[in-house]
Scaffold this active site. Structure first.
Site, PDB file in Angstrom:
ATOM      1  N   CYS A 145     -10.447   4.618 -29.270  1.00 20.09           N
ATOM      2  CA  CYS A 145     -11.714   5.233 -29.665  1.00 20.09           C
ATOM      3  C   CYS A 145     -12.609   5.483 -28.464  1.00 20.09           C
ATOM      4  O   CYS A 145     -13.581   4.755 -28.244  1.00 20.09           O
ATOM      5  CB  CYS A 145     -12.417   4.352 -30.683  1.00 20.09           C
ATOM      6  SG  CYS A 145     -11.431   4.226 -32.154  1.00 20.09           S
ATOM      7  N   GLU A 146     -12.226   6.436 -27.684  1.00 20.68           N
ATOM      8  CA  GLU A 146     -12.984   6.783 -26.506  1.00 20.68           C
ATOM      9  C   GLU A 146     -12.542   8.175 -26.066  1.00 20.68           C
ATOM     10  O   GLU A 146     -11.337   8.406 -25.919  1.00 20.68           O
ATOM     11  CB  GLU A 146     -12.673   5.748 -25.406  1.00 20.68           C
ATOM     12  CG  GLU A 146     -13.822   5.605 -24.468  1.00 20.68           C
ATOM     13  CD  GLU A 146     -13.783   4.307 -23.678  1.00 20.68           C
ATOM     14  OE1 GLU A 146     -13.759   3.208 -24.274  1.00 20.68           O
ATOM     15  OE2 GLU A 146     -13.794   4.424 -22.456  1.00 20.68           O
ATOM     16  N   ARG A 201       3.235  -1.502  -5.779  1.00 23.69           N
ATOM     17  CA  ARG A 201       3.451  -0.257  -6.512  1.00 23.69           C
ATOM     18  C   ARG A 201       4.802   0.379  -6.197  1.00 23.69           C
ATOM     19  O   ARG A 201       5.539   0.778  -7.113  1.00 23.69           O
ATOM     20  CB  ARG A 201       2.334   0.722  -6.137  1.00 23.69           C
ATOM     21  CG  ARG A 201       2.332   2.010  -6.942  1.00 23.69           C
ATOM     22  CD  ARG A 201       1.369   3.048  -6.342  1.00 23.69           C
ATOM     23  NE  ARG A 201       0.096   2.484  -5.969  1.00 23.69           N
ATOM     24  CZ  ARG A 201      -1.000   2.452  -6.732  1.00 23.69           C
ATOM     25  NH1 ARG A 201      -0.972   2.987  -7.933  1.00 23.69           N
ATOM     26  NH2 ARG A 201      -2.124   1.906  -6.295  1.00 23.69           N
ATOM     27  N   GLY A 243       0.760  -1.250   0.000  1.00 23.43           N
ATOM     28  CA  GLY A 243       0.000   0.000   0.000  1.00 23.43           C
ATOM     29  C   GLY A 243       0.780   1.281   0.000  1.00 23.43           C
ATOM     30  O   GLY A 243       0.208   2.345  -0.251  1.00 23.43           O
TER      31      GLY A 243
HETATM   32  N1  LLP Z   1      -1.310  -7.073  -0.863  1.00 20.42           N
HETATM   33  C1  LLP Z   1      -2.604  -7.186  -1.160  1.00 20.42           C
HETATM   34  C2  LLP Z   1      -3.411  -8.182  -0.469  1.00 20.42           C
HETATM   35  C3  LLP Z   1      -3.176  -6.359  -2.144  1.00 20.42           C
HETATM   36  O1  LLP Z   1      -4.458  -6.476  -2.433  1.00 20.42           O
HETATM   37  C4  LLP Z   1      -2.367  -5.397  -2.815  1.00 20.42           C
HETATM   38  C5  LLP Z   1      -2.923  -4.558  -3.854  1.00 20.42           C
HETATM   39  C6  LLP Z   1      -1.018  -5.329  -2.452  1.00 20.42           C
HETATM   40  C7  LLP Z   1      -0.514  -6.178  -1.470  1.00 20.42           C
HETATM   41  C8  LLP Z   1      -0.076  -4.356  -3.099  1.00 20.42           C
HETATM   42  O2  LLP Z   1      -0.443  -3.030  -2.862  1.00 20.42           O
HETATM   43  P1  LLP Z   1       0.482  -1.828  -3.392  1.00 20.42           P
HETATM   44  O3  LLP Z   1       1.763  -1.849  -2.571  1.00 20.42           O
HETATM   45  O4  LLP Z   1       0.733  -2.046  -4.829  1.00 20.42           O
HETATM   46  O5  LLP Z   1      -0.325  -0.607  -3.143  1.00 20.42           O
HETATM   47  N2  LLP Z   1      -4.925  -1.326  -9.784  1.00 20.42           N
HETATM   48  C9  LLP Z   1      -4.816  -0.336  -8.732  1.00 20.42           C
HETATM   49  C10 LLP Z   1      -4.158  -0.875  -7.494  1.00 20.42           C
HETATM   50  C11 LLP Z   1      -4.884  -2.073  -6.919  1.00 20.42           C
HETATM   51  C12 LLP Z   1      -4.174  -2.642  -5.718  1.00 20.42           C
HETATM   52  C13 LLP Z   1      -4.778  -3.945  -5.321  1.00 20.42           C
HETATM   53  N3  LLP Z   1      -4.134  -4.591  -4.235  1.00 20.42           N
HETATM   54  C14 LLP Z   1      -4.063   0.875  -9.271  1.00 20.42           C
HETATM   55  O6  LLP Z   1      -3.662   0.862 -10.435  1.00 20.42           O
HETATM   56  O7  LLP Z   1      -3.892   1.871  -8.577  1.00 20.42           O
END
Ligand code: LLP
Length: 449
Positions: free
Chosen positions: A366-367, A298, A253
């Site tokens: 196309c959007e 991320r 996160g």
């Molecule tokens: N662990 C779990 C259980 C998760 O669901 C996630 C992300 C992470 C770790 C990793 O989180 P991060 O460090 O990447 O924030 N598609 C969205 C982000 C969805 C994240 C889903 N879960 C975007 O492009 O912002």
């Protein structure tokens, strides 16, 4: 405290070279576009490695920590090789991610399998590859996993995913830790889940709890709250069931800087908040030190990646905006359209030139909503210019599509002046490779290539 990789928009190796071109990983970005074509995902190896090392260092004062990479952010065999090298494990969420990791010879005992609706086939695959942990999400899955483990006559280490009831101020689509969530056990259901495992699931070994509160988080105190909720649960479970859990997984996160206004905390700050809260709460509840697991996605890859595009047409709306169109867009980066995400971009072949106009960088799909950046301040652009959009390493390739039947871009990795393909560019042949025309529709009007 020292800054960390997630706090800057650009890869750590970004420079402007003597030709006035952008340079990343010792490679002239304009030459990369010529060599590999555009759109092109470019990953800077040094940035990924540095970030991994910063995570390791940030938690080094605690003896029992596992760092995983949430591979949903960016999954290919090459990234697995780098993470293996850096001593990371993986958080995987599908058969496809498990298959990719195991095909890259990733040590599967370092992988945790997460997800709210894992299929029997996926669970079987996970067990066959020797996965380290399954993060069990719901009652259905407890029974399903136990029966699969019984049929294979093996013991499986599990952790329970809980919904900790913590809200953080990120985009609502990417919040997961608040109470009305599709993920995990509500705190009021934890006892029932433990009873079920204890009494009816002899093949499952309960090792700990998992809580993930969301993504692109800038607040640090939410992690202290998460630690407190989990340690309190550990104490309650010890008192009620006489079980001392060994492991807590705090999810991922940590936010990153996409545009200069973004001010995420450093990896060191997050680690300090987590470890301080952990130590305080362990004393308060008289618990031994558990293993802690973090699984950022991320922040490991986002700033390491950029996307290169070539400028094509442009349009000046009379007394309105100027649109500059590039050869990619929402199919290689769906985040602006999906989450109103903001990005920063530059003209890579005019990296020394002053901004001369404010334009909207539009995609080719196309959007009308296919806009990559609103109000970008750029030097005057012309067809053939190379636009580099920063911070596209996470959730771009992994969420890409073939919308409008456009082949996905290639991906390369750069390091010390060397560039290598890690994802081949898709071809038209690839696009039709899974299509089937039923015999009865073939007649004589289909020209097959
Ligand atoms: N662990 C779990 C259980 C998760 O669901 C996630 C992300 C992470 C770790 C990793 O989180 P991060 O460090 O990447 O924030 N598609 C969205 C982000 C969805 C994240 C889903 N879960 C975007 O492009 O912002």
């Amino acid at each position: 405290m020292q800054n960390t990789v997630n706090q800057s928009i650009m890869p750590v190796t970004t420079k402007i070279n003597n030709n006035g071109h952008l340079e990343i990983g010792g490679c002239d970005v304009v030459e990369l576009a010529e060599t590999y074509g555009t759109p092109l995902y470019v990953f800077d190896e040094e940035t990924v490695r540095k970030c991994c090392q910063q995570y390791k260092e940030a938690f080094s004062s605690y003896s029992n920590v596992s760092t995983l990479f949430a591979s949903k952010a960016f999954m290919t065999q090459a990234i697995c090789a780098i993470l293996k090298d850096e001593g990371f494990g993986l958080d995987v969420v599908s058969g496809g991610e498990i298959y990719t990791a195991s095909s890259a010879n990733f040590p599967m005992n370092r992988c945790y399998f997460n997800g709210n609706n894992k299929s029997s086939e996926e669970l079987e695959l996970a067990l066959e590859t020797g996965i380290g942990r399954i993060t069990v999400d719901n009652f259905f899955e407890i029974d399903l996993l136990n029966s699969i483990a019984q049929s294979k006559n093996i013991q499986v280490d599990v952790i329970l995913r809980i919904t900790p009831g913590i809200e953080c101020h990120t985009h609502e689509y990417i919040q997961t830790g608040h109470l009305d969530s599709k993920f995990g056990f509500d705190l009021t259901q934890v006892d029932e889940a433990i009873e079920l495992i204890k009494e009816r699931c002899p093949n499952l070994n309960l090792k700990g709890l998992h809580g993930h509160i969301g993504s692109q988080i800038f607040e640090t105190y939410v992690y202290a709250d998460l630690v407190e909720v989990i340690v309190a649960e550990f104490a309650r479970i010890r008192d009620k069931f006489g079980i001392t859990l060994e492991e807590m997984n705090l999810g991922g996160g940590l936010g990153v800087q996409y545009i200069s206004e973004d001010d995420p905390p450093s990896i060191y700050e997050i680690a300090e908040v987590i470890l301080t809260a952990l130590r305080q709460n362990l004393v308060k509840y008289e618990l031994p030190e558990p293993k802690i697991v973090v699984e950022p996605g991320r922040s490991i890859v986002s700033n390491a990646g950029v996307t290169l595009y070539t400028v094509g047409s442009s349009k000046q709306v009379p007394e309105g905006k100027k649109y500059v169109a590039v050869d990619g867009g929402m199919a290689d980066n769906p985040r602006p359209a999906m989450y109103q995400a903001k990005y920063y971009g530059v003209v890579a072949n005019k990296a020394n030139e002053e901004a001369a106009e404010t334009v909207t960088i539009a995609g080719r799909y196309c959007e009308s909503g296919d806009i990559l950046i609103n109000d970008a301040e750029l030097p005057e652009t012309e067809p053939g210019d190379i636009i580099c959009i920063y911070c596209t390493g996470a959730y771009n390739y992994s969420m890409s599509s073939n919308y409008n039947r456009v082949p996905r871009p290639a991906g390369i990795i750069v390091h010390d002046g060397q560039s290598d393909v890690i994802i081949k560019r898709e071809t038209y042949q690839d696009l039709i490779s899974l299509d089937v025309i039923p015999e009865r529709l073939k007649k004589n009007n289909c020209h097959l290539v």
